[in-house]
Design a protein around this motif. Structure first.
Motif: not given
Lengths: 174, 107, 714
Positions: A19-20, A22-25
């Motif tokens: 999930a991190l 998903v928001v971080g890449l």
């Protein structure tokens, strides 16, 4: 630590990490692939929680349909020459503070709740004796006479129909 | 150490907050939608967790939490379809999917 | 049964009104030829035919023997339609029935007094509203005072309606006129039948409305500044507003009574005021009297009545004799038990204002050259007598003297006005324009003998000539003033009697006689106008001849005082032998005769032009004449007050409103606008900034909640 707990931890850690991502890449296609991992891990958690039907549905709908839909949308909205396809706006520090605050309060609320559930024991032994999960859900969804969710189920089908029509109307080229 | 409701709930809360962070901060509309999907999944996990650890389940045999999850999945699928159609429509009109530039809804 | 059904008298005119407005008048309008638009080529651009009749327009001039120079402002139709005639007949038949019924009631109560209790009888009651313990009842009741008044109202109204068939011939508003007359009668009957203050006030306002409609009947007529005559449209407004001024007092008086007695009902209030402070009650009654001052045109609210002369003459007759101005006197008579309970100054104020007004108006009437205006001031003067009669009578006589004068005056004043109307009608046909100036009359007696003879009788009646009705009612009031110890009032009323005799005979001689006529200028003489004057048609002369009967004989109803008595005690009746034996009666008669004789001597033997020359050549006489002719400049004073004080205050208020009130409002508005245009920058239109706001709020609330449950609520 029993096997279920161990698996839960594995699933949970992978899930949060994905999930991190998903928001971080920076590349949105990578994010979409990380999202697949999130969905798959969620399915694993559902299996651990004796919700086999939902786990299957999760795989079918999320991992199968929604992800493909997202990827198709990404393909159709690609902008040439853009390197960072998944940028972040300037609000991120504020958003971080808000998210941490909300998360902290939710967790605090669990721990302080009068209905504190620490002592709750999984009733898996009892559940095992019941008709299996899919049968039970089918009974709940379709029984015309007993306590069931026939009407909401039908309404949900209507919602889907409307969504199909709406998606076609909105998305078509005129 | 057994698996308890807290485990599930904390997982749901963390996922929800990550999804929320993404929904607020991502500039790509599709990334926002993906973040929303994460939030919905977090809620689903919580629902199923409540269903599993339901102490009354012994007597009533209700799987209300799972039923909820099913409906949420249904609606989420519908939402994803419509929202992505909208993103594509907006992209056609304005050649962008940046949420920061889609600001017609003011004044 | 006879009495119980008397409410039909009340509603009969309303029925006539409804029948005319919704039935026959529509018929009348429908039957008129349809012409596109009002004819602007007639020179008077703003002329329309009947007020609201946009779809049926008729030619205004050149019909019915009127030449093109006809300055009449009343639009005419060549021929009355069947609908118009049906309107008149409907009103006449219904009013005739009501009139007969009220006469039956009168004779029945006179012959069998025991049949109707002195306190009267409730004949109609409708509980309109109940709030708390209070019932607001639309109630009508019948008693002898009401019957006496009812007879006057229905009789005069019937005769006026009959007469109007001649006077209003070919008027485009014929049907409307009859509708208004019926409404007027209904309004007055509401007052007559009223059982409580609320109903009487409703009737009071209805009378105001009806008079407004009728005074302004000729809406197209313009003002005539050279004759000091306002336009009917402004005259009716003046009447309405003047009455409102009085009504403020009336309402305040009713409120004081209501607050102190908790009721509007006359009888309940009468019982309730016994415990009231006498001075406060006196003040309340004076406030109530203010209403009567407005309605009955007492100084200083009298100026509307001369202006009301702009209405059609039958309306003037109705207003002056039966319906409008009588309402004030009747109301004071109705509330007289309250006056009697109050401190004595209440009656004294009534009597003093009455006496002053009587004298004041009589002096003005001396020099007026407008035929109808003389009569207007004589009405004001006679109303003053009525208030004197009510004010000085005391418990021995009750309301008898005042009401008696109202009763007799109604007949001879109706006769005077209808006769004046007959004269104006004849002159109109002769000169093809509206003439009211006595300088254009003269010698009409030989041309209009019936009108002249009946008018002379009315003049004698109003002058208090022995044997005529006015003598009995007026001499009694003058005598009472002396008897009850009011020497100033006595002197004023006595002087007024002489002045009345003088100006009435002066008006008569100026119109009907003149130097060179028979009987020393009394009958016939040179005619100062032009054209061929003829006697009016029978429609108009029959009511005149009928009115002669009560003008002479009404004074012989000696039981009147006791008949209309509203107090619990018996009152003394008029005694004709005693009246003839009293010294002060003969003093009054002599004063009247002197007035009559002086007028006869002066105007019968000297030419009007010569009199004017004499007056104008003498500085003192000229000044007095000018003051009187301009009615003591009261109208000008009111105009000045309105122009400078009222409008000045209005300008101040307007400035306050514009700069302070509007300033605050606009300031608030621009403040809000400014704040809004500042705040709207927060509205970026970006969904994520809204999410920040929403979830930020959730986070703050959540944190606050956690802080609270950990610290305060623990």
């Amino acid at each position: 630590m029993d096997l279920a707990t161990l698996l839960f931890w594995i699933f949970a850690v992978i899930m949060v990490g994905a999930a991190l991502l998903v928001v971080g890449l920076r590349d949105i296609v990578h994010s979409a692939l990380a999202l697949v991992v999130v969905f798959a891990m969620a399915a694993g958690v559902y299996v651990l929680l004796d919700a086999e039907f939902i786990a299957i549905v999760q795989i079918l709908i999320y991992v199968g349909a929604v992800t493909i839909l997202v990827l198709f949308a990404l393909m159709l909205t690609r902008i040439e020459g853009q390197r960072h396809t998944n940028p972040t706006n300037k609000l991120w520090p504020v958003a971080a503070v808000i998210c941490v605050a909300i998360g902290a309060v939710i967790v605090y609320a669990f721990s302080e709740s009068k209905h504190a559930v620490s002592t709750t024991i999984a009733a898996s032994d009892v559940v095992k004796q019941l008709p299996n999960n899919v049968v039970r859900i089918g009974q709940l969804l379709y029984s015309p006479t007993n306590y069931s969710y026939v009407l909401p189920f039908e309404i949900a089908s209507l919602v889907l129909l409307v969504a199909i029509v709406g998606a076609i109307v909105i998305g078509r080229e005129d | 150490m057994h698996l308890t409701l807290e485990h599930v709930l904390v997982l749901g809360a963390v996922l929800f907050c990550i999804g929320l962070y993404g929904a607020i901060t991502k500039r790509n509309a599709i990334a926002v939608l993906m973040s929303i999907e994460i939030m919905l999944n977090a809620v689903n996990i919580t629902m199923v967790g409540f269903s599993y650890f339901d102490t009354v389940k012994l007597y009533s045999q209700h799987l209300t939490g799972q039923i909820f999850a099913i409906f949420i999945i249904t609606v989420a699928a519908a939402e994803a379809a419509v929202a992505l159609a909208m993103v594509i429509a907006i992209y056609r009109k304005r050649a962008t999917v940046d949420v920061g530039e889609i600001d017609m809804m003011k004044w | 049964m006879l009495y119980q059904l008397s409410w039909t008298i009340l509603f009969a005119p309303l029925l006539a009104f409804a029948v005319i407005i919704f039935g026959t008048r529509v018929w009348d309008l429908r039957s008129r030829p349809k012409v596109a638009l009002p004819a602007a080529e007639h020179g008077h651009g703003e002329h329309h035919t009947d007020d609201h009749d946009t779809h049926a327009v008729t030619d205004e001039h050149g019909h019915g023997g009127h030449s093109e120079q006809d300055e009449d402002d009343d639009p005419h139709v060549p021929q009355l339609s069947a609908g118009a005639k049906a309107s008149a007949y409907a009103a006449l038949v219904i009013m005739a029935l009501a009139c007969i019924y009220s006469w039956v009631l009168l004779f029945s109560t006179v012959l069998h007094p025991a049949d109707l209790a002195a306190a009267g009888k409730e004949v109609f009651a409708y509980n309109w509203l109940s709030v708390g313990g209070l019932n607001y009842i639309v109630g009508f009741h019948l008693d002898r005072l009401g019957i006496a008044m009812m007879v006057v109202v229905t009789t005069i109204t019937f005769l006026v309606q009959f007469y109007s068939q001649g006077y209003m011939e070919n008027s485009a508003g014929y049907a409307r006129f009859y509708a208004y007359l019926s409404l007027f009668a209904f309004s007055m009957l509401v007052i007559v039948f009223a059982e409580n203050f609320l109903v009487i006030f409703c009737g009071w306002e209805l009378v105001g409305l009806s008079s407004y409609l009728l005074i302004g009947f000729w809406i197209n007529k313009r003002a005539k500044p050279e004759e000091q005559r306002p336009s009917p449209a402004s005259a009716n407004l003046q009447a309405f507003i003047m009455n409102r001024i009085g009504d403020v007092g009336f309402i305040l008086g009713i409120m004081i009574l209501f607050v102190n007695t908790g009721s509007f009902d006359f009888i309940a209030v009468q019982h309730g005021v016994v415990h009231m402070d006498k001075t406060l009650l006196g003040i309340a009654m004076i406030l109530v009297f203010c209403g009567a001052m407005g309605k009955s045109a007492q100084f200083p609210l009298h100026t509307w009545l001369p202006s009301a002369m702009e209405g059609p003459t039958p309306v003037s007759a109705l207003i002056h004799a039966a319906t409008m101005v009588a309402a004030g006197v009747y109301m004071i008579a109705r509330t007289s038990p309250l006056f009697a309970t109050a401190a004595p100054f209440a009656w004294e104020v009534v009597a003093s204002i009455g006496a002053f007004t009587a004298f004041f108006a009589a002096t003005i009437a001396l020099v007026q050259s407008d035929f109808k205006r003389v009569l207007a001031f004589s009405t004001i003067s006679q109303l003053g007598y009525m208030f004197v009669g009510l004010g000085v009578a005391g418990p021995e006589y009750g309301v008898g003297p005042g009401m008696f004068h109202l009763f007799t005056h109604a007949f001879f004043k109706a006769l005077l006005f209808l006769g004046a109307g007959s004269v104006l009608h004849g002159l109109h046909h002769a000169m093809h324009k509206e003439v009211q100036d006595v300088r254009l009359m003269g010698g009409l007696a030989s041309k209009m003998p019936i009108t002249a003879a009946t008018w002379l009788i009315a003049v004698l009646a109003i002058s208090g000539f022995p044997g005529f009705s006015g003598f009995y009612s007026k001499e009694e009031i003058i005598g009472l003033a002396l008897e009850q110890g009011h020497p100033v009032i006595y002197a004023l009323t006595l002087a007024t009697a002489g002045l009345t005799a003088f100006y009435m005979l002066r008006a008569f001689i100026l119109a009907f006689g003149g130097k060179g006529g028979k009987f020393m200028g009394l009958w016939g003489g040179p005619y100062r106008g032009y054209g061929e004057v003829k006697e009016s048609p029978l429609y108009m002369t029959i009511p005149l001849m009928l009115l002669v009967i009560p003008s002479v004989l009404a004074g012989y109803w000696t039981g009147f005082y006791q008949y209309v008595n509203v107090s619990a005690e018996n009152v003394a009746n008029l005694s004709i032998p005693a009246l003839f034996q009293a010294t002060d009666t003969w003093i009054g008669v002599i004063v009247s005769l002197v007035g009559l004789g002086f007028a006869w001597f002066l105007y019968g033997r000297v030419d009007l032009v010569k009199i004017n020359q004499v007056v104008q050549s003498n500085a003192a006489l000229r000044t007095i004449h000018r003051i009187l002719f301009n009615r003591y400049y009261v109208d000008d004073l009111y105009n000045w007050i309105v122009k400078y004080v009222v409008l000045g205050l209005a300008a101040l208020a307007q400035a306050f409103d514009r700069y302070i009130v509007d300033g605050i409002v606009n300031g608030v508005a621009s403040g809000v606008t400014g704040t809004g245009s500042g705040i709207r920058r927060l509205e970026t239109g970006r969904v994520q900034s809204y999410m920040i706001g929403f979830f930020g709020g959730v986070a703050v609330l959540a944190v606050v909640f956690v802080v609270l449950i950990t610290t305060v609520w623990k």
